[in-house]
Design an enzyme around this catalytic site. Structure first.
Site, PDB file in Angstrom:
ATOM      1  CE  LYS A 121      -2.003   1.893   3.579  1.00 56.01           C
ATOM      2  NZ  LYS A 121      -2.864   2.177   4.760  1.00 56.01           N
ATOM      3  CG  ASP A 140      -7.440   4.307   2.154  1.00 54.58           C
ATOM      4  OD1 ASP A 140      -8.394   3.851   1.480  1.00 54.58           O
ATOM      5  OD2 ASP A 140      -7.356   5.504   2.479  1.00 54.58           O
TER       6      ASP A 140
END
Length: 215
Positions: A121, A140
């Protein structure tokens, strides 16, 4: 409407609703964004942006972070939460940058995720926003919640959600699509009480007026 048709309609709609969507972490170079993204774990961008100006001024290079005393860095980032582990990660990440990349932030997924404390991420955030490279989709908490509510995936695991989104969304839209979902999650599709009445894409959402709890 198929999942692909919904994805295409959402791209068109979000582009009109959020033409100014962008990364809301403040940064001026790849190192600053990498640091800010690490600090943003379990913390709001607003809080991170309050901490980073002084941090960026004091630590302009990877070497500076690597050489920073643990206890000093902890105190400087304390308000972002989980400050002990974040300070360790920042120092270890910076040491890796110095040892393996001459202090420069690399621009490949493989090299970024090989850095201490850097996951996929975080790497996607840096690649998409500091380098303009679409290597994946940032998943997220907002992207996870909205992609499920909007019927773009049935998965709950970020890695599987990313794969689904990468199949549905054209590659040149991977970075901006995550921004659209994040912006919409912060402004309309809240976790506990989504604003379905005011939602600009409610006509495309199979969860409209049904999502009252976090997905």
């Amino acid at each position: 409407m198929t999942r692909q048709q919904r994805a295409e309609a959402l791209i068109d709609a979000f582009g009109k609703v959020y033409p100014e969507a962008h990364c809301e972490l403040n940064f001026s170079n790849p190192l600053e964004l990498l640091v800010a993204t690490i600090l943003s774990a379990q913390c709001t961008d607003k809080r991170v942006n309050m901490v980073t100006p002084a941090l960026f001024k004091k630590y302009p290079t990877a070497r500076a972070y690597a050489d920073a005393p643990q206890e000093v860095l902890e105190k400087e980032i304390q308000s972002t939460g989980f400050f002990r582990s974040k300070a360790r990660n920042l120092r270890a990440m910076a040491a890796d940058l110095v040892a393996k990349h001459g202090g420069k932030v690399p621009s490949t997924m493989e090299d970024l995720t090989a850095l201490a404390g850097v996951g996929r991420k975080t790497a996607n955030v840096v690649l998409g926003n500091a380098f303009g490279l679409n290597e994946g989709v940032v998943v997220d908490t907002h992207v996870l919640r909205l992609s499920r509510r909007l019927g773009l995936t049935k998965h709950a695991e970020p890695g599987k959600i990313e794969i689904d989104l990468m199949k549905l969304i054209p590659r040149d839209k991977w970075a901006i699509f995550s921004h659209w979902l994040i912006w919409h999650g912060r402004r309309r599709c809240f976790a506990r009480k989504p604003d379905c009445d005011g939602c600009e894409v409610q006509h495309l959402c199979p969860s409209a007026f049904k999502a009252v709890k976090p997905a």
